[in-house]
Design a protein around this motif. Structure first.
Motif: not given
Length: 439
Positions: A290, A286, A292, A329-330, A332
């Motif tokens: 992100n 994390r 899921e 995804h996304s 950081k």
């Protein structure tokens, strides 16, 4: 400038041996089982030259390289191989289905290119560009083979941007009937047309003169040819700038602006970690993505579809363990010290995110361990990766989308490289369709 030339290829004589029995996949794609199958197929199978068997009594006087040279010389002398009478370039077409893990794989695609000699250039000349690092051991092996045989048996796979102009020219020049047709073990149909018209060849040379070339496959063989060229130049007693056979290497040129250019993903399998917890992996990941959670029993078709859909918006990875599965995804961490001196264009690549954030960052697998495949292995098929997880042979599988052609192009032209096993151009070019003998 890219300097290409026609050549008088050595080819298998079809009345002496069926081509189906003697051509092979590139040497680095030949498994031990494939090597044995090739050996059994014909006494003239090219594997005896490009990847011969090593024997217990091998030494200075007789070894895998001297045996290769003996085979090559004998096959030329006895007419198993014969040389085309006039300098030519060779139209090359491959018709294929995408591997089964890719949706829509029943549709057939075609990739077209042409085989010719390409002048060997230092990377610094800005003509030939690489997109991956090479390793010393494979280059040493290929150099010994080249020294022994003084010939090239497979083509370097080169990409160029040509807006289809050379393809159109060759399509109009090629005869209706092909000179070679062979179907390989992956159901890929390979066809070759010999083109000897001097005016057509001159037009192709002119079109290619200002092209930049990207090595798609064959980095080790290209750098081997470069080393060999430099060795021969140092020993030669000819004036500087006088072209010699060793100044060129056999290449297949494919226009990256045309259809049929397919890059497959290469998935990562992690094994042998002293301790691995899906819950701990989720918590630590994390920091970088992100997450899921998705169905742990996901199949290959669904996994590929999820990746493709999520990949439209940017980086998308699937991490699958025996009990849980996560879509990541996304990202950081782009722009942080984690990526060292890597450019932003490299940091944005899915495969770089996977290596730096997950393999090295979360799982603490060193670059050296990854390079030596101590805790990481690779596979093409998503179904195989998932099966390895469910069988308990690996602790986590990372499924990724393929690198896009424009990403390969931008990385190469920026003089940067991708991590190993980042690209898998499909299908491979067969070895033995044409042979370039330096003498």
């Amino acid at each position: 400038m890219a300097l290409i030339s026609p050549f008088q290829a050595w080819r298998y004589a079809p009345e002496r041996v069926p081509l189906q029995q003697v051509v092979t996949q590139p040497y680095d794609k030949i498994t031990p089982a494939m090597q044995e199958r090739y050996y059994q197929a014909s006494p003239y199978n090219l594997v005896r030259i490009i990847l011969g068997k090593r024997l217990p009594g091998d030494g200075e006087a007789e070894n895998v390289y001297t045996r290769a040279a003996t085979f090559f010389q004998n096959w030329r002398q006895t007419g198993v191989l014969r040389q085309d009478p006039e300098p030519s370039i060779y139209r090359y077409s491959q018709t294929f289905r995408l591997p089964g893990s890719v949706p829509g794989s029943q549709a057939r695609a075609e990739r077209r290119g042409f085989i010719a000699l390409g002048r060997i250039e230092e990377y610094s000349a800005g003509v030939v560009f690489r997109h991956e690092q090479t390793l010393a051991k494979p280059k040493a092996d290929r150099l010994d083979l080249l020294r022994a045989n003084r010939a090239h048996f497979g083509q370097i796979f080169m990409l160029y941007s040509g807006a289809g102009k050379v393809d159109a020219l060759l399509d109009s020049a090629a005869a209706p009937d092909f000179d070679i047709e062979v179907t390989d073990e992956y159901d890929v149909v390979h066809r070759v047309w010999k083109i000897s018209d001097a005016s057509v060849i001159a037009s192709v040379q002119q079109h290619m003169r200002d092209r930049k070339l990207i090595i798609a496959d064959g980095h080790h063989r290209y750098e081997t040819a470069l080393t060999y060229r430099n060795e021969r130049r140092a020993d030669a007693d000819t004036g500087a700038g006088v072209p010699a056979p060793y100044d060129s290497v056999m290449m297949t040129f494919v226009d990256m602006d045309r259809p049929g250019l397919v890059i497959l993903p290469t998935h990562r399998l992690v094994f042998g970690l002293p301790s691995f917890s899906a819950a701990q992996f989720q918590a630590e990941t994390r920091e970088f993505f992100n997450l899921e959670e998705v169905d742990a029993g996901i199949d290959a078709a669904r996994a590929t579809a999820i990746l493709q859909q999520a990949g439209h918006a940017g980086t998308a990875l699937l991490a699958v363990t025996a009990e849980r599965a996560f879509l990541l995804h996304s990202p950081k961490a782009i722009g942080t010290r984690l990526f060292g001196k890597l450019s932003l264009r490299q940091q944005a690549l899915d495969v770089v995110q996977l290596h730096k954030c997950l393999l090295e960052g979360v799982l603490k697998i060193s670059e050296e361990a990854i390079r030596n495949q101590e805790n990481v292995s690779y596979c093409r098929e998503a179904a195989e990766a998932l099966a390895q997880v469910q069988s308990g042979k690996v602790q986590v599988a990372f499924l990724i989308n393929p690198v896009r052609m424009e990403q390969v192009r931008d990385i190469a032209f920026a003089d940067e490289v991708l991590p190993q096993k980042s690209t898998d151009f499909y299908p491979k070019l067969l070895s033995g369709l044409t042979i370039y003998a330096l003498e």
